[in-house]
Design an enzyme around this catalytic site. Structure first.
Site, PDB file in Angstrom:
ATOM      1  CG  ASP A   1      54.581  19.553  -4.191  1.00 59.00           C
ATOM      2  OD1 ASP A   1      54.315  20.771  -4.174  1.00 59.00           O
ATOM      3  OD2 ASP A   1      54.009  18.711  -3.471  1.00 59.00           O
TER       4      ASP A   1
ATOM      5  CG  ASP B   1      52.472  24.176  -3.521  1.00 56.19           C
ATOM      6  OD1 ASP B   1      53.360  23.450  -4.017  1.00 56.19           O
ATOM      7  OD2 ASP B   1      51.422  23.731  -3.052  1.00 56.19           O
TER       8      ASP B   1
HETATM    9  C1  0ZP Z   1      46.405  20.776  -7.020  1.00 55.30           C
HETATM   10  O1  0ZP Z   1      46.680  21.922  -7.318  1.00 55.30           O
HETATM   11  C2  0ZP Z   1      46.002  19.729  -8.037  1.00 55.30           C
HETATM   12  C3  0ZP Z   1      45.094  20.267  -9.068  1.00 55.30           C
HETATM   13  C4  0ZP Z   1      43.772  20.726  -8.548  1.00 55.30           C
HETATM   14  C5  0ZP Z   1      43.265  20.306  -7.348  1.00 55.30           C
HETATM   15  C6  0ZP Z   1      42.037  20.740  -6.887  1.00 55.30           C
HETATM   16  C7  0ZP Z   1      41.286  21.598  -7.620  1.00 55.30           C
HETATM   17  C8  0ZP Z   1      41.750  22.027  -8.844  1.00 55.30           C
HETATM   18  C9  0ZP Z   1      40.981  22.893  -9.610  1.00 55.30           C
HETATM   19  C10 0ZP Z   1      41.439  23.320 -10.832  1.00 55.30           C
HETATM   20  C11 0ZP Z   1      42.667  22.925 -11.280  1.00 55.30           C
HETATM   21  C12 0ZP Z   1      43.442  22.091 -10.544  1.00 55.30           C
HETATM   22  C13 0ZP Z   1      43.003  21.618  -9.321  1.00 55.30           C
HETATM   23  C14 0ZP Z   1      47.283  19.129  -8.602  1.00 55.30           C
HETATM   24  C15 0ZP Z   1      47.189  18.022  -9.602  1.00 55.30           C
HETATM   25  C16 0ZP Z   1      47.735  18.252 -10.809  1.00 55.30           C
HETATM   26  C17 0ZP Z   1      47.711  17.300 -11.805  1.00 55.30           C
HETATM   27  C18 0ZP Z   1      47.170  16.085 -11.584  1.00 55.30           C
HETATM   28  C19 0ZP Z   1      46.638  15.777 -10.368  1.00 55.30           C
HETATM   29  C20 0ZP Z   1      46.112  14.497 -10.146  1.00 55.30           C
HETATM   30  C21 0ZP Z   1      45.594  14.180  -8.935  1.00 55.30           C
HETATM   31  C22 0ZP Z   1      45.559  15.118  -7.937  1.00 55.30           C
HETATM   32  C23 0ZP Z   1      46.082  16.376  -8.141  1.00 55.30           C
HETATM   33  C24 0ZP Z   1      46.635  16.740  -9.347  1.00 55.30           C
HETATM   34  N1  0ZP Z   1      46.530  20.324  -5.760  1.00 55.30           N
HETATM   35  C25 0ZP Z   1      47.109  21.070  -4.652  1.00 55.30           C
HETATM   36  C26 0ZP Z   1      47.941  20.087  -3.895  1.00 55.30           C
HETATM   37  O2  0ZP Z   1      47.427  19.326  -3.085  1.00 55.30           O
HETATM   38  C27 0ZP Z   1      46.428  21.749  -3.530  1.00 55.30           C
HETATM   39  C28 0ZP Z   1      45.080  22.144  -3.449  1.00 55.30           C
HETATM   40  N2  0ZP Z   1      44.644  22.715  -2.368  1.00 55.30           N
HETATM   41  C29 0ZP Z   1      44.073  22.102  -4.248  1.00 55.30           C
HETATM   42  C30 0ZP Z   1      43.420  23.004  -2.499  1.00 55.30           C
HETATM   43  N3  0ZP Z   1      43.046  22.657  -3.651  1.00 55.30           N
HETATM   44  N4  0ZP Z   1      49.246  20.100  -4.196  1.00 55.30           N
HETATM   45  C31 0ZP Z   1      50.189  19.228  -3.554  1.00 55.30           C
HETATM   46  C32 0ZP Z   1      51.048  18.557  -4.615  1.00 55.30           C
HETATM   47  C33 0ZP Z   1      50.221  17.830  -5.674  1.00 55.30           C
HETATM   48  C34 0ZP Z   1      49.581  16.555  -5.130  1.00 55.30           C
HETATM   49  C35 0ZP Z   1      51.099  17.511  -6.868  1.00 55.30           C
HETATM   50  C36 0ZP Z   1      48.829  15.802  -6.164  1.00 55.30           C
HETATM   51  C37 0ZP Z   1      50.327  16.741  -7.940  1.00 55.30           C
HETATM   52  C38 0ZP Z   1      49.669  15.530  -7.380  1.00 55.30           C
HETATM   53  C39 0ZP Z   1      51.012  20.035  -2.527  1.00 55.30           C
HETATM   54  O3  0ZP Z   1      51.829  20.991  -3.157  1.00 55.30           O
HETATM   55  C40 0ZP Z   1      50.131  20.734  -1.528  1.00 55.30           C
HETATM   56  C41 0ZP Z   1      50.754  20.750  -0.146  1.00 55.30           C
HETATM   57  C42 0ZP Z   1      49.969  21.527   0.908  1.00 55.30           C
HETATM   58  C43 0ZP Z   1      49.195  22.686   0.531  1.00 55.30           C
HETATM   59  C44 0ZP Z   1      48.291  23.135   1.661  1.00 55.30           C
HETATM   60  C45 0ZP Z   1      50.156  23.753   0.167  1.00 55.30           C
HETATM   61  C46 0ZP Z   1      50.700  19.376   0.480  1.00 55.30           C
HETATM   62  O4  0ZP Z   1      49.681  18.733   0.478  1.00 55.30           O
HETATM   63  N5  0ZP Z   1      51.831  18.932   1.007  1.00 55.30           N
HETATM   64  C47 0ZP Z   1      51.905  17.652   1.670  1.00 55.30           C
HETATM   65  C48 0ZP Z   1      52.590  17.711   3.005  1.00 55.30           C
HETATM   66  C49 0ZP Z   1      52.409  16.437   3.753  1.00 55.30           C
HETATM   67  C50 0ZP Z   1      52.100  18.862   3.832  1.00 55.30           C
HETATM   68  C51 0ZP Z   1      53.397  16.253   4.854  1.00 55.30           C
END
Ligand code: 0ZP
Length: 331
Positions: free
Chosen positions: A36, A220
């Site tokens: 990620d 990302d």
């Molecule tokens: C995702 O892309 C999900 C999939 C997903 C979420 C929401 C709506 C969706 C609609 C259609 C298709 C996919 C959607 C990723 C995911 C994949 C597979 C299994 C999963 C199981 C549980 C949860 C998620 C799964 N999520 C994105 C995300 O949070 C962001 C998003 N934003 C969605 C708006 N809508 N990605 C983070 C890594 C994920 C976390 C990896 C869950 C898989 C597991 C980060 O890359 C996002 C990043 C910030 C963002 C603003 C760029 C982040 O949160 N970083 C953490 C730091 C903390 C900042 C210090």
């Protein structure tokens, strides 16, 4: 040194996420981790989790590794953009990715994961490849796998070659010329927010004119879709028969049989075209005739995100040199 490992979609029907085999400890324990570039914690399902929160995931058991050491008094807690989260304690141990080993990597062991992780049995944890400033370990923040490996890499880079509905690769320390065509176009990265933030130079819908405009966004690998400003997203869906912004599905949906235009984006003078098939992301529920779009508005997210739908249309170089840059090439 260098490393090279497969990035495999967890679901053959649509590329919601990609996992890569990673070995931890001595003797090696192999887990499938989601790389990620949008976060900076390496955390894993572990033997410290209550069994009720594990449903088929592989776990890392530090007590079965002769090289594991507790990082005494340290803990971590993370919440992702989509609301999922996890927390726990911290060990250091050997971590190997595709032949590249880091000797004393902080491995964050989950003691609690949110229900979305428990129900996703193909993801055993994450490898954060954002900038180490985002790492959540306290009291002493820890370095990412990439930052720890950097001084031993032939070149301070990793590359993402994600593919549509098939396995691609993450490479560390080298740029594989067999994985792209033409030139790589490099643009500056702003690492201040901790993400791989870069300027896109504009966009075009289908065969329409290219609109030049600087769009700041992040590359990302941990986000499935592409999230861009509302004006661009509405311009795109105006070209899709029956498309609506659905409150209940949380984004743009359309009849799965509709013809979609491609979406082209600019990086410097280079242009990358996302094929229509990638933008017809998936039926909203299995077998539904309504499909969810691969391009969505960033207004609710607060940041423009070039997720997997865009990344798999190109070969992308994350250059961690000083200053960092990002390179995009066709493939
Ligand atoms: C995702 O892309 C999900 C999939 C997903 C979420 C929401 C709506 C969706 C609609 C259609 C298709 C996919 C959607 C990723 C995911 C994949 C597979 C299994 C999963 C199981 C549980 C949860 C998620 C799964 N999520 C994105 C995300 O949070 C962001 C998003 N934003 C969605 C708006 N809508 N990605 C983070 C890594 C994920 C976390 C990896 C869950 C898989 C597991 C980060 O890359 C996002 C990043 C910030 C963002 C603003 C760029 C982040 O949160 N970083 C953490 C730091 C903390 C900042 C210090």
């Amino acid at each position: 040194g260098t490393g090279s490992a497969a990035a495999v979609p967890i679901n053959a029907d649509f590329d919601i996420a990609y996992v890569t085999p990673v070995t931890l400890g001595t003797p090696p324990q192999t887990l499938q981790l989601d790389f990620d570039s949008g976060s900076s914690d390496l955390w894993v399902f572990s033997s410290h989790l209550p069994t009720s929160q594990i449903r088929g995931q592989q776990i890392y058991a530090p007590n079965k590794s002769s090289t594991a050491k507790l990082l005494d008094g340290h803990s971590w807690s993370i919440t992702y953009g989509d609301g999922s989260g996890s927390r726990g304690n911290v060990y250091t141990d050997n971590v190997t990715v595709g032949g590249l080993t880091v000797g004393s990597q902080a491995i964050e062991c989950a003691q609690q994961v949110s229900s979305s992780f428990t129900t996703e049995d193909h993801i055993d944890g994450l490898v954060g490849l954002g900038f180490s400033t985002l790492n959540t370990v306290s009291p002493k923040s820890q370095l990412t796998f990439f930052d720890n490996a950097k001084s031993n890499l032939d070149s301070p880079v990793f590359t993402a070659d994600l593919k549509y509905k098939q396995a691609g690769t993450y490479d560390f320390g080298f740029i594989d010329e067999a994985k792209y065509t033409g030139e790589i176009t490099y643009v500056p990265v702003n690492s201040d927010p901790g993400y791989w933030t870069f300027p896109s130079s504009g966009y075009a819908v289908g065969s329409g004119n290219f609109t030049a405009s600087s769009i700041s966004g992040i590359a990302d690998t941990g986000t499935s879709l592409v999230y861009l400003p509302t004006a661009i997203v509405t311009a795109y869906y105006r070209q899709v028969q029956g498309a609506t912004n659905s409150r209940s599905y949380g984004g743009y949906v359309f009849p799965c049989a509709s013809t979609l235009p491609t979406f082209t984006f600019g990086v410097g003078a280079a242009r990358f075209t996302i094929p229509a098939a990638y933008l017809n992301y998936a039926p909203v529920t299995p077998g539904s005739a309504t499909c969810f779009g691969g391009l969505q508005s960033s207004s609710g997210v607060g940041i423009n995100i070039w997720g997997d739908v865009a990344l798999k249309a190109a070969f992308v170089v994350f250059n961690g040199g000083n200053p960092p840059t990002i390179g995009w090439a066709a493939k």
